[in-house]
Design a protein around this motif. Structure first.
Motif, short mmCIF file in Angstrom:
data_model
loop_
_atom_site.label_atom_id
_atom_site.label_comp_id
_atom_site.label_asym_id
_atom_site.label_seq_id
_atom_site.Cartn_x
_atom_site.Cartn_y
_atom_site.Cartn_z
N UNK A 129 -83.04 30.87 100.82
CA UNK A 129 -82.56 30.89 99.45
C UNK A 129 -81.27 31.69 99.40
N UNK A 130 -80.52 31.50 98.31
CA UNK A 130 -79.28 32.25 98.16
C UNK A 130 -78.05 31.36 98.31
N UNK A 131 -76.90 31.89 97.87
CA UNK A 131 -75.67 31.11 97.92
C UNK A 131 -74.57 31.91 98.59
N UNK A 132 -73.58 31.19 99.10
CA UNK A 132 -72.41 31.82 99.68
C UNK A 132 -71.18 31.26 98.97
N UNK A 133 -70.29 32.17 98.52
CA UNK A 133 -69.06 31.73 97.87
C UNK A 133 -67.87 32.18 98.71
N UNK A 134 -66.94 31.25 98.89
CA UNK A 134 -65.68 31.60 99.53
C UNK A 134 -64.58 31.45 98.49
#
Lengths: 328, 513
Positions: free
Chosen positions: B62-67
């Motif tokens: 779960x979780x997100x990554x933003x660039x």
């Protein structure tokens, strides 16, 4: 123990399937006849001795490709010397037991002292021992004719159990070999060393274990058992042709060991597993013989496919277990 | 870094579980342009997992990554690379048989009409090698470089694909002091150019020196964050272990007894032109300090018969020992806790029980070759109890134990043999802070029971806190000896770099000065 449940179940399935197909289709007891069962057990015994031998080498992380040629060397050499050259049998038998010991020692020394790869060392062995045998005998078939009946009893004899069925003598020999090797692996410090060094040679050596000696011992036992099996093979069939006697036996033995749970990376293996693997291959050959005689020529392909399927199934099962654990 | 700037990379609520372990739970992380972020935590805190997720090697549960403020797909190395995120592993990922240039362009070789464009490779390699300050020829084989140079080649490779976030996993763990300085200079330079660096290390002093910000993980959770001004040794340790621990271990000194280990002009195959003489007394803990490559491991391995010594005299409790194989050393009363625990110390795939009994099987055997299972059980349960080895059971494969508990298994294996001298090579490498303390106490207990202890460590704090006496090696020979009262970091470093003997007593053992 867990590792051999899969192969044991597969063996049972193939055994029952062969029984049903062979006997139900023909309406006669061709598979479940005393004669066929006895022969099946005899072949399991002979190949089982080879499989147990090579499993020790595989446990060290090595491999022995020369088994079939050692079978040839002894299997052809014994009748050739005793009958063809007229040497006294006791001398020939002594040579048949000592020569493989020397061969194993040579393999072990080359692998440990010169750090040669086991594959190369024993591949050369495969070529050398067969070449030597063919050269000495000029490719002439060797056999015992009608002689040495008592000695041949070791391979083709039986202990009658009930009418039409007896325990083949080689099965008793296999029983002794299997028991000795099982005790060696599980109850002696040397068996422990062998498994430990198969998992991590360095860690075993850093614990004060003379790993080189243990590896040599494995190669010696392996070649010795190959010689013993070669002797029994020729005593059983009476005739041996230098060109093809023992051809591919090393591959049957290695396949049986791998099916039985030996990892080619070393460090794992059980005697019971190897026996189950050997039995599976021999029952398969029996199935092709009895049920699909028209496809005799496909024998290797069928065995190859089944071994591949077994190994793939094992790998998939392992992954399923890992996934299950991950999910929990 | 400005607080109002947009973070280059943000991880939100990352969760990841493995069989039986919750590696990460709701972990957040941000890194800004032109910032060095240190990621800190004990072993097993989840640092490596988090880095692999950022680099797309693993997929989070779960979780997100933003660039740059945009959510990116997770679990894809290609996507991470497209966003300029590059992970440089602790074990370098270079093909040592290829040239530097070929490594930099591995898998994306520029080509014309199917032929590799060597000119383009040479030119671009030169450009990125200059960025990291490496003056080597791109046509050299990577295998001929030093570890420090390889590390810089890896960074150059990442820069050539326009990496804007560089993740460095323990980059200094196998570098010399000089190589470390060089790497840090490059890292500082990249920071100036606006590259974001995420830097994993256990070396608190290095973090103090380099990091703009520290994020600490503990047991898979965010344990806290320190800004530049808040970074201090004690603050970092407090966040890592969740409690205050004294800065260095302080040994309660004992009174050493008779000499148990004596070396006279021993020459090792690694440094045949140098010889080493030393003594270790019963109950004494002697530290062997020096830089990587000084020949300390080689000396211990020679004593233990792994690479038998070429010449010289070794005595254990006065009895001469000529170790040709570890077995001779074990029989002579030595024990080695080796540097590479996972390869040389334990048989990873085997159980705690089998590992603990491995060294003593031969002594305890029955009828010449049978296993003595009663003795084995006794040793196993005694060692698990006395050394407080944390394991679900005796049959648990050692692979699944923590580093500290694996090390206890190695020590337990030898304790069963009651050796007179323990040789320990980097005994706490890769072990987390709490377990280190236990290993130190264990070493003290061993000394108190009358064994002599000679240990190699590259962590000065460890040597300072633990040793009764320190021997310093440089290029295969002893350059000095410091008693407890004389110990200081500067003195050790001076001797370790082959500098003037300074305040130290002349050792007198090296006739090749």
């Amino acid at each position: 123990m867990k590792r051999i449940i899969g192969i044991a179940v597969l063996l049972l399935v193939v055994y029952l399937a062969t029984w049903i197909m062979a006997d139900a289709f023909s309406g006669r007891a061709v598979f479940m006849s005393g004669y066929n069962q006895e022969n099946l057990l005899r072949r399991i015994a002979l190949y089982g001795i080879l499989g147990i031998g090579v499993s020790l080498v595989i446990i060290t992380g090595g491999i022995d490709l020369s088994l079939g040629s050692v079978v040839c060397l002894v299997g052809v050499g014994v009748p050739w010397l005793a009958v063809g050259q007229g040497w006294p049998m006791p001398v020939v038998l002594l040579l048949a037991l000592v020569l493989p010991l020397a061969i194993g020692l040579g393999h072990g020394l080359l692998v440990t002292r010169l750090r040669l790869q086991p594959f190369i060392v024993t591949l050369c062995g495969l070529l050398i021992y067969r070449g030597v045998t063919r050269g000495f005998t000029q490719d002439q078939t060797a056999g015992f004719g009608n002689g040495f009946k008592a000695l041949r009893w070791l391979a083709n004899g039986e202990i009658p159990l009930f009418s039409g069925f007896g325990i083949p003598v080689p099965l008793l020999i296999l029983g002794v070999v299997a028991a000795l090797v099982a005790v060696f692996l599980n109850r002696t410090i040397y068996g422990r060393y062998l498994l430990a060094l198969g998992n991590s040679e360095e860690a075993a050596r850093f614990s004060g274990i003379q790993t080189d000696r243990m590896v040599i011992v494995a190669y010696v036992i392996c070649s010795f058992l190959a010689g013993l099996a070669g002797l029994l093979f020729v005593l059983d069939v009476n005739l041996a042709q230098p060109v093809d006697f023992g051809n591919f036996y090393e591959l049957f033995a290695i396949a049986a060991a791998v099916l039985g749970g030996c990892s080619l990376r070393g460090g794992t293996g059980t005697v019971l597993g190897v026996l189950a693997g050997t039995a599976l291959i021999q029952v398969l050959r029996n199935m092709i013989n009895l049920v699909f005689p028209a496809y005799q020529n496909m024998e290797y392909a069928v065995i190859g496919l089944v071994i591949l399927a077994g190994v793939v199934a094992d790998e998939l099962a392992k992954r399923a277990v890992a996934r299950q654990k991950a999910g929990s | 870094m400005a607080d109002n700037a947009q973070p280059r990379l943000v991880a939100n609520g990352i969760c990841k579980s493995f069989p039986g372990v919750r590696a990460l739970h709701e972990v957040n992380l941000r890194v800004f342009p032109g910032e060095i972020l240190a990621l800190l935590g004990e072993n097993g805190a989840g640092k490596s997992t988090l880095m692999k997720i950022l680099a797309g090697v693993q997929k989070p549960d779960a979780g997100t990554i933003e660039a740059e403020g945009v959510v990116i797909p997770v679990g894809s190395v290609q996507e991470a690379l497209r966003q300029g995120i590059a992970l440089i592993h602790q074990e370098l990922n270079l093909a040592t048989n290829l040239t530097v240039g070929a490594n930099i362009f591995l898998g994306r070789e520029p080509h014309r009409y199917g032929w590799i464009d060597e000119k383009a490779i040479a030119a671009e390699s030169r450009r990125v090698l200059d960025l990291v300050g490496l003056e080597i020829d791109p046509s050299r084989e990577v295998g001929d470089l030093t570890l420090g140079q390889m590390q810089l080649v890896e960074i150059a490779k990442a820069l050539s694909v326009n990496a804007r976030v560089l993740i460095l996993d323990e980059p200094t763990s196998s570098l010399s002091a000089r190589e470390t300085d060089r790497l840090f200079a490059v890292m500082g330079d990249l920071r100036e150019r606006g590259v974001s660096l995420i830097y994993i290390s256990h070396r608190l002093a290095e973090i103090q020196r380099m990091a703009d910000r520290v994020t600490v993980l503990r047991d898979g959770l965010n344990a806290g964050e320190l800004s530049r001004t808040e970074i201090s040794h004690d603050a970092m340790v407090r966040l890592m272990v969740g409690r205050d621990v004294s800065r260095v271990y302080q040994r309660t000194a004992g009174t050493p007894g008779a000499t148990v280990l004596e070396l006279k002009e021993v020459r090792t195959p690694a440094n045949p032109s140098q010889s080493v003489s030393l003594q270790v007394r019963a109950g004494e803990i002697v530290g062997l300090a020096g830089l990587i490559g000084a020949g300390r491991t080689e000396l211990l391995e020679a004593l233990f018969g792994v690479t038998p010594p070429l010449a010289g005299e070794i005595r254990v409790e006065g009895k001469p020992l000529q170790p040709q194989h570890p077995r001779d050393a074990v029989r002579g009363g030595l024990a080695l806790v080796p540097e590479d625990r996972k390869k040389q110390g334990v048989v990873l795939a085997e159980s705690v029980r089998r590992n603990l009994s491995l060294a003593s099987l031969e002594r305890d055997r029955l009828r010449g070759f049978l296993l003595n299972e009663a003795a084995e059980s006794e040793i196993t349960s005694r060692m698990i109890r006395e050394l407080r080895i944390k394991t679900p059971g005796e049959e648990q494969p050692v692979r699944f134990l923590s580093g500290g508990n694996q090390q206890k298994v190695v020590i337990g294996k030898w304790l069963a043999m009651s050796p007179r001298v323990f040789l320990l090579d980097e005994p706490t490498r890769g072990i987390d802070v709490g377990a280190k303390q236990e290993i130190y106490q264990l070493m003290e207990t061993l000394a108190a029971s009358g064994a002599g202890i000679l240990f190699v460590s590259s962590e000065l704090e460890e040597i300072l806190g633990l040793a009764d006496r320190v021997l310093v090696m440089h290029e295969g020979r002893l350059t000095g000896e410091l008693s407890r009262g004389e110990l200081s970091e500067e003195r050790i470093m001076t001797l370790a770099t082959g500098g003037p003997a300074g305040a130290s007593r002349a050792n007198g053992s090296d006739h090749q000065a």
